[in-house]
Write a protein that holds these residues in place. Structure first.
Motif, PDB file in Angstrom:
ATOM      1  N   SER A 157     -15.626  14.956  23.638  1.00  0.00           N
ATOM      2  CA  SER A 157     -15.090  15.123  22.287  1.00  0.00           C
ATOM      3  C   SER A 157     -15.123  13.768  21.600  1.00  0.00           C
ATOM      4  N   PHE A 158     -15.655  13.760  20.385  1.00  0.00           N
ATOM      5  CA  PHE A 158     -16.077  12.521  19.722  1.00  0.00           C
ATOM      6  C   PHE A 158     -15.455  12.435  18.337  1.00  0.00           C
ATOM      7  N   MET A 159     -14.806  11.305  18.053  1.00  0.00           N
ATOM      8  CA  MET A 159     -14.254  11.067  16.722  1.00  0.00           C
ATOM      9  C   MET A 159     -14.814   9.762  16.180  1.00  0.00           C
ATOM     10  N   SER A 160     -14.913   9.690  14.850  1.00  0.00           N
ATOM     11  CA  SER A 160     -15.453   8.487  14.232  1.00  0.00           C
ATOM     12  C   SER A 160     -14.845   8.307  12.856  1.00  0.00           C
ATOM     13  N   GLN A 161     -14.535   7.046  12.533  1.00  0.00           N
ATOM     14  CA  GLN A 161     -14.079   6.722  11.187  1.00  0.00           C
ATOM     15  C   GLN A 161     -15.248   6.443  10.252  1.00  0.00           C
ATOM     16  N   SER A 162     -16.453   6.585  10.756  1.00  0.00           N
ATOM     17  CA  SER A 162     -17.650   6.438   9.933  1.00  0.00           C
ATOM     18  C   SER A 162     -18.475   7.707  10.064  1.00  0.00           C
ATOM     19  N   GLY A 163     -18.690   8.410   8.957  1.00  0.00           N
ATOM     20  CA  GLY A 163     -19.521   9.600   8.986  1.00  0.00           C
ATOM     21  C   GLY A 163     -20.969   9.289   9.291  1.00  0.00           C
ATOM     22  N   ALA A 164     -21.471   8.165   8.757  1.00  0.00           N
ATOM     23  CA  ALA A 164     -22.856   7.781   9.014  1.00  0.00           C
ATOM     24  C   ALA A 164     -23.084   7.521  10.495  1.00  0.00           C
ATOM     25  N   SER A 185     -15.252  13.726  11.949  1.00  0.00           N
ATOM     26  CA  SER A 185     -15.339  12.577  11.056  1.00  0.00           C
ATOM     27  C   SER A 185     -13.966  12.391  10.416  1.00  0.00           C
ATOM     28  N   LEU A 186     -13.272  11.326  10.777  1.00  0.00           N
ATOM     29  CA  LEU A 186     -11.878  11.144  10.359  1.00  0.00           C
ATOM     30  C   LEU A 186     -11.732  10.790   8.883  1.00  0.00           C
ATOM     31  N   GLY A 187     -12.742  10.161   8.300  1.00  0.00           N
ATOM     32  CA  GLY A 187     -12.622   9.759   6.903  1.00  0.00           C
ATOM     33  C   GLY A 187     -11.470   8.786   6.712  1.00  0.00           C
ATOM     34  N   ASN A 188     -10.663   9.023   5.696  1.00  0.00           N
ATOM     35  CA  ASN A 188      -9.576   8.099   5.369  1.00  0.00           C
ATOM     36  C   ASN A 188      -8.305   8.325   6.171  1.00  0.00           C
ATOM     37  N   GLU A 189      -8.271   9.376   6.998  1.00  0.00           N
ATOM     38  CA  GLU A 189      -7.124   9.647   7.877  1.00  0.00           C
ATOM     39  C   GLU A 189      -5.816   9.798   7.104  1.00  0.00           C
ATOM     40  N   ALA A 190      -5.876  10.502   5.996  1.00  0.00           N
ATOM     41  CA  ALA A 190      -4.662  10.671   5.195  1.00  0.00           C
ATOM     42  C   ALA A 190      -3.569  11.394   5.972  1.00  0.00           C
ATOM     43  N   VAL A 191      -3.951  12.340   6.808  1.00  0.00           N
ATOM     44  CA  VAL A 191      -2.968  13.087   7.611  1.00  0.00           C
ATOM     45  C   VAL A 191      -3.358  13.039   9.083  1.00  0.00           C
ATOM     46  N   VAL A 192      -4.424  13.725   9.462  1.00  0.00           N
ATOM     47  CA  VAL A 192      -4.865  13.732  10.859  1.00  0.00           C
ATOM     48  C   VAL A 192      -5.536  12.394  11.177  1.00  0.00           C
ATOM     49  N   ASP A 193      -5.061  11.736  12.233  1.00  0.00           N
ATOM     50  CA  ASP A 193      -5.654  10.456  12.603  1.00  0.00           C
ATOM     51  C   ASP A 193      -6.096  10.484  14.061  1.00  0.00           C
ATOM     52  N   GLU A 194      -6.538   9.330  14.543  1.00  0.00           N
ATOM     53  CA  GLU A 194      -7.074   9.238  15.901  1.00  0.00           C
ATOM     54  C   GLU A 194      -6.043   9.617  16.963  1.00  0.00           C
ATOM     55  N   THR A 195      -4.786   9.301  16.724  1.00  0.00           N
ATOM     56  CA  THR A 195      -3.746   9.627  17.699  1.00  0.00           C
ATOM     57  C   THR A 195      -3.549  11.136  17.807  1.00  0.00           C
ATOM     58  N   ASP A 196      -3.585  11.824  16.679  1.00  0.00           N
ATOM     59  CA  ASP A 196      -3.454  13.286  16.699  1.00  0.00           C
ATOM     60  C   ASP A 196      -4.588  13.921  17.503  1.00  0.00           C
ATOM     61  N   LEU A 197      -5.795  13.432  17.301  1.00  0.00           N
ATOM     62  CA  LEU A 197      -6.938  14.002  18.012  1.00  0.00           C
ATOM     63  C   LEU A 197      -6.861  13.714  19.506  1.00  0.00           C
TER      64      LEU A 197
END
Length: 700
Positions: A157-164, A185-197
């Protein structure tokens, strides 16, 4: 915010802003969903009756048969907040906001993002983004992104703050037959962030390894707590960019987040049990090994090769790692001598030589893995006319399963290795062209074993005088200055950190009185928040006898006035002399990181701290185990333990001081920076000789 399960396993997905216009994001997402998604696809657009053959609805509330499980928002930013609110009113619990134009664009966008957060909180929605590429989940065939590639099935399972970064990785991963379970793709993490995932994937039985690319972490303390729990069962491997000052600045402008110091990230990730890597190649090298191999029960590695040079390369890589080259038992050496020709090397690394056929190679691997002193193996092979890579791959898979020890393969070739690499992959065994990559992957397995088997002790709560400490800290507020120096030595006393006898006085008569209470000569220092480097102006006198204290006081004040007439002179510190020859000067300090909070530092102190820079850091609060590890980490640890005939320092006293400082800076968020330098560590304990700190008076 509730469970994220429906985010990754929706039965219905609405695309708000869906369109059939060529080149549009709305069309790309709808097309990607149409290709593989097993559930219901619902376009939402008041200007269309149908899109790409699907019935289209004017708003989410008009969708029949109840609200969709997931809404993907692709409308322009000025109406995106309203679209999310409409989804919330309709009962949608999960939203992905693809739309950009929020905090990454400046103050106006940041205000719009705050509105988005308020809406999500009002309706208790799990919101990914904004400024997101989207999400994928292969078990349900969902590709709710506008990327050009879908992910293959897998257990990463893979998360990234960069869509590119996601689009590039998926293109490469598909070529390498690397599969994923979920991609976000986390984007700006307004609500769901890396810790939630991380928390969600830690509970997901179908996720074997969590991997990611991060540019920043919103809440470092919560991240450490959550990740440390998750890594008990699920390994986490991350690329964290922004190591350099320039990189950190670029990351901040890219994501709208404030990057903390890299030292804080290094310490925080380590304490969280996360393995940090520097490259994408390492990210997937580690992930492959962690997802397919058992953990070694020891760090001794056997190398079996048909090529001397690559075998030496593997051996060198082991020497550069935390692993060690296994020493074979006599029985193993005897067995190898019986099965190998005289020209072969039966000691580690085992060289079966270039004319080895599959039977000889198999026997050598089997014998090495049978040795109880071997925890893992690297099998290295160059192509020869007498050995087929396919049959070697089959042998490696069989023998790894037989012995249940981690094995990595290094089949050094091009097209000739493709079929064999597929066989290895199916057996869960990673294959690398470079032996050093294979060794680093085994090192990752060893590192994760230490994380999983390690325990995290709770920080001790010492009996301290918090009210006295608070009174001392308010002195900065009282005099309108946020800096405190030796006049705040009592702060350390309040938290049980030993200090030399003495006091700060404002008259020569009081200086004489304090000196008479101290046994022997004293040290005298000018006390001024405006004069930081006191020694440079003659503001420190060492070994002052009682009869000279009066004159020394007046001389110190005169020197300070002549150096800086407008300086705020608080007095002179009269302090018991500490025998520096009988101890080692260390430093204990703290800097408050914007993401992780109090970052505690320990290392060689005095003048050495800036010259040698032998220090280590951890994120507070700290238990005894972490404090002990800090002492172990510095290169000068042998000095503290009696190297070269020195008297060992009281290490328990150092460890306790680190813990007490950790408690102090955790109890008082108003302390922004603090240095105890030097903290003299001797055989009978420690003495904090000097202190400097900066206080946020608004936090008191």
């Amino acid at each position: 915010m509730g469970s994220l399960s429906a985010l990754f396993a929706p039965e219905s997905v609405a695309v708000v802003g869906a369109t059939d216009r060529e080149g549009s994001v709305g069309r790309a997402i709808l097309t990607n969903l149409r290709d593989d998604f097993e559930g219901r696809i619902v376009p939402v657009n008041p200007s269309r009756e149908s899109v790409l053959g699907f019935d289209c609805y004017p708003d989410v509330s008009s969708v029949p048969d109840g609200p969709p499980d997931l809404a993907v928002i692709v409308v322009p930013p000025h109406v995106a907040v309203d679209a999310v609110e409409e989804a919330g009113e309709a009962g949608v619990e999960n939203v992905v906001v693809i739309t950009a134009g929020f905090s990454e664009t400046g103050s106006e966008g940041a205000a719009r993002e705050r509105e988005l957060v308020d809406v999500a909180e009002t309706y208790d929605m799990a919101l990914v983004g904004p400024n997101s590429l989207g999400v994928m989940s292969t078990p349900v065939g969902m590709n709710a992104t506008f990327g050009p590639e879908n992910a293959q099935d897998g257990s990463l399972s893979f998360m990234s703050q960069s869509g590119a970064f996601i689009t590039a990785v998926l293109d490469w991963a598909n070529d390498q037959d690397i599969g994923f379970k979920d991609v976000v793709s986390l984007g700006n993490e307004a609500v769901v962030d890396e810790t939630d995932l991380i928390e969600h994937w830690g509970d997901d039985p179908d996720t074997d390894v969590i991997i990611g690319y991060l540019e920043g972490i919103d809440d470092g303390q919560e991240f450490i707590r959550t990740a440390r729990e998750v890594t008990d069962d699920t390994p986490i491997v991350l690329v964290k960019s922004g190591r350099t000052d320039a990189g950190a600045q670029a990351a901040s402008s890219h994501t709208g987040s404030i990057a903390g110091s890299d030292e804080a990230y290094e310490a925080g990730l380590e304490q969280a049990g996360v393995q940090r890597v520097e490259t994408v190649q390492e990210l997937f090298d580690y992930a492959r090994a962690l997802s397919g191999q058992p953990l070694p029960d020891r760090d001794d590695v056997a190398v079996v090769t048909n090529a001397g040079g690559p075998g030496v390369m593997a051996t060198d890589a082991i020497g550069d790692s935390s692993l060690s080259l296994a020493s074979f038992s006599d029985d193993t050496i005897d067995a190898l001598q019986e099965s190998l020709p005289d020209e072969a090397n039966v000691y580690n690394p085992v060289d079966v030589i270039g004319d080895a056929d599959i039977d000889r190679f198999r026997a050598a691997i089997d014998t090495a893995l049978s040795d109880d002193g071997v925890g893992a193996a690297v099998v290295v092979s160059a192509p020869t006319a007498v050995l087929g890579f396919d049959e070697l791959a089959d042998a490696v898979v069989d023998l790894q399963a037989k012995h249940d020890k981690p094995v990595v393969a290094c089949l050094m070739g091009g097209e000739s290795t493709e079929s064999a690499a597929d066989r290895l992959r199916e057996g869960g065994i990673p294959n690398y062209f470079d032996p050093a990559r294979g060794v680093r992957s085994l090192d990752a397995l060893s590192g994760y074993r230490e994380v999983r088997d390690g325990s995290v002790d709770e920080p001790a709560q010492f009996d301290v005088d918090r009210e006295r400490a608070r009174e001392i800290l308010t002195r900065a507020e009282d005099r309108g200055d946020n800096r405190l120096g030796v006049e705040a030595m009592d702060l350390l006393d309040a938290y049980g950190i030993p200090t030399p006898a003495g006091d700060v006085v404002d008259s020569p008569e009081d200086a004489v009185a304090v000196a008479h209470e101290v046994d022997g000569p004293v040290v005298m220092k000018i006390v001024s928040p405006d004069i930081l480097h006191k020694s440079d102006i003659g503001g420190v006198k060492v070994g002052v006898e009682n009869e000279d204290v009066y004159d020394a006081f007046e001389d110190l004040v005169t020197r300070a006035r002549n150096y800086q007439p407008d300086a705020d002179i608080l007095g002179v510190q009269v302090q018991e002399m500490v025998d520096l020859d009988d101890g080692t000067e260390t430093i204990v300090g703290m800097n408050r990181d914007p993401q992780f909070g109090p970052l505690v530092l320990f290392g060689l102190g005095g003048i050495f701290v800036e010259v040698i820079e032998d220090t280590t850091v951890r994120v507070a609060p700290l238990g005894r185990d972490e404090a002990e590890a800090m002492v172990d980490d510095i290169d000068a640890a042998p000095l503290l333990r009696g190297a070269r005939g020195r008297t060992p320092a009281d290490e328990d006293a150092i460890v306790e001081t680190i813990q007490r400082l950790s408690q102090l800076v955790t109890d008082f968020p108003a302390i922004l920076e603090l240095d105890i330098n030097p903290l003299v560590a001797g055989p009978d304990g420690v003495q904090a000789v000097d202190i400097r700190l900066t206080v946020d008076t608004e936090e008191l």
